[in-house]
Design a protein around this motif. Structure first.
Motif, PDB file in Angstrom:
ATOM      1  N   GLU A 265      46.288  69.275  73.523  1.00 52.66           N
ATOM      2  CA  GLU A 265      45.141  70.114  73.159  1.00 52.66           C
ATOM      3  C   GLU A 265      45.593  71.411  72.502  1.00 52.66           C
ATOM      4  OE1 GLU A 265      41.723  69.648  73.269  1.00 52.66           O
ATOM      5  OE2 GLU A 265      42.331  67.594  73.677  1.00 52.66           O
ATOM      6  N   LEU A 266      46.574  72.056  73.104  1.00 51.62           N
ATOM      7  CA  LEU A 266      47.021  73.340  72.565  1.00 51.62           C
ATOM      8  C   LEU A 266      47.696  73.187  71.210  1.00 51.62           C
ATOM      9  CD1 LEU A 266      48.268  75.193  75.747  1.00 51.62           C
ATOM     10  CD2 LEU A 266      46.154  75.548  74.469  1.00 51.62           C
TER      11      LEU A 266
ATOM     12  N   VAL B  77      44.865  73.190  68.838  1.00 53.21           N
ATOM     13  CA  VAL B  77      44.194  74.488  68.748  1.00 53.21           C
ATOM     14  C   VAL B  77      45.079  75.517  68.056  1.00 53.21           C
ATOM     15  CG1 VAL B  77      43.324  76.441  70.109  1.00 53.21           C
ATOM     16  CG2 VAL B  77      42.716  74.096  70.740  1.00 53.21           C
TER      17      VAL B  77
ATOM     18  N   SER C 118      42.190  75.138  84.423  1.00 54.31           N
ATOM     19  CA  SER C 118      40.761  75.176  84.103  1.00 54.31           C
ATOM     20  C   SER C 118      40.074  73.897  84.568  1.00 54.31           C
ATOM     21  CB  SER C 118      40.562  75.345  82.592  1.00 54.31           C
ATOM     22  OG  SER C 118      40.807  74.129  81.914  1.00 54.31           O
TER      23      SER C 118
ATOM     24  N   LEU D 183      38.287  72.073  82.522  1.00 54.09           N
ATOM     25  CA  LEU D 183      38.155  71.131  81.400  1.00 54.09           C
ATOM     26  C   LEU D 183      38.898  69.837  81.701  1.00 54.09           C
ATOM     27  CD1 LEU D 183      38.549  73.254  78.145  1.00 54.09           C
ATOM     28  CD2 LEU D 183      36.471  72.295  79.130  1.00 54.09           C
TER      29      LEU D 183
ATOM     30  N   VAL E 124      47.292  68.866  78.223  1.00 56.54           N
ATOM     31  CA  VAL E 124      47.204  70.297  77.898  1.00 56.54           C
ATOM     32  C   VAL E 124      48.006  70.605  76.638  1.00 56.54           C
ATOM     33  CG1 VAL E 124      48.043  72.564  78.671  1.00 56.54           C
ATOM     34  CG2 VAL E 124      46.672  71.158  80.207  1.00 56.54           C
TER      35      VAL E 124
ATOM     36  N   LEU F  53      45.046  76.644  80.714  1.00 59.22           N
ATOM     37  CA  LEU F  53      44.250  75.443  80.440  1.00 59.22           C
ATOM     38  C   LEU F  53      44.438  74.421  81.549  1.00 59.22           C
ATOM     39  CD1 LEU F  53      42.319  73.908  78.646  1.00 59.22           C
ATOM     40  CD2 LEU F  53      44.277  73.140  77.291  1.00 59.22           C
TER      41      LEU F  53
ATOM     42  N   HIS G 246      37.727  73.053  70.133  1.00 61.70           N
ATOM     43  CA  HIS G 246      38.737  74.115  70.102  1.00 61.70           C
ATOM     44  C   HIS G 246      38.195  75.375  70.752  1.00 61.70           C
ATOM     45  CE1 HIS G 246      41.259  72.281  66.592  1.00 61.70           C
ATOM     46  NE2 HIS G 246      41.016  71.416  67.545  1.00 61.70           N
TER      47      HIS G 246
ATOM     48  N   VAL H 169      38.308  75.099  74.510  1.00 59.87           N
ATOM     49  CA  VAL H 169      39.680  75.266  74.988  1.00 59.87           C
ATOM     50  C   VAL H 169      40.046  76.750  74.994  1.00 59.87           C
ATOM     51  CG1 VAL H 169      42.113  74.819  74.458  1.00 59.87           C
ATOM     52  CG2 VAL H 169      40.434  72.954  74.336  1.00 59.87           C
ATOM     53  N   GLU H 170      39.759  77.433  73.908  1.00 55.19           N
ATOM     54  CA  GLU H 170      40.069  78.860  73.816  1.00 55.19           C
ATOM     55  C   GLU H 170      39.337  79.651  74.898  1.00 55.19           C
ATOM     56  OE1 GLU H 170      39.040  79.806  69.798  1.00 55.19           O
ATOM     57  OE2 GLU H 170      40.810  78.820  68.979  1.00 55.19           O
TER      58      GLU H 170
END
Length: 84
Positions: free
Chosen positions: A70-71, A74, A16, A18, A67, A13, A26, A29-30
């Motif tokens: 976010e994770l 998720v 990435s 993003l 990050v 991530l 979500h 992100v995935e």
């Protein structure tokens, strides 16, 4: 084993495209994590993270903090809504 998967997801991530300002879903992100692992592999993701920390440590720390936030959202188990 789970922490290895979380670490790999964080690295993927991180590298990435993003951005926090996009408020990604979500699913986004995935997909970003999967795409980066397929594109760079685990070693490539880790190398890109290391490079960024070497070149822009302050920015990298802020990004890694985002990050992990976010994770956490998720990967956090979804709890069913309580109906009263």
């Amino acid at each position: 084993m789970i922490s290895i998967v979380k670490d790999l997801a964080a690295e993927a991530l991180f590298v990435s495209d993003l951005q926090p300002s996009q408020c990604p879903t979500h699913k986004a992100v995935e997909e970003a994590v999967t795409d980066m692992i397929l594109q760079h592999g685990s070693d490539g993701c880790a190398a890109n993270v290391a490079e960024e920390f070497g070149e822009h440590p302050d920015d990298a720390v802020r990004r890694m903090h985002w990050v992990h936030e976010e994770l956490t959202e998720v990967l956090e188990p979804r709890r069913p809504a309580v109906i009263r």
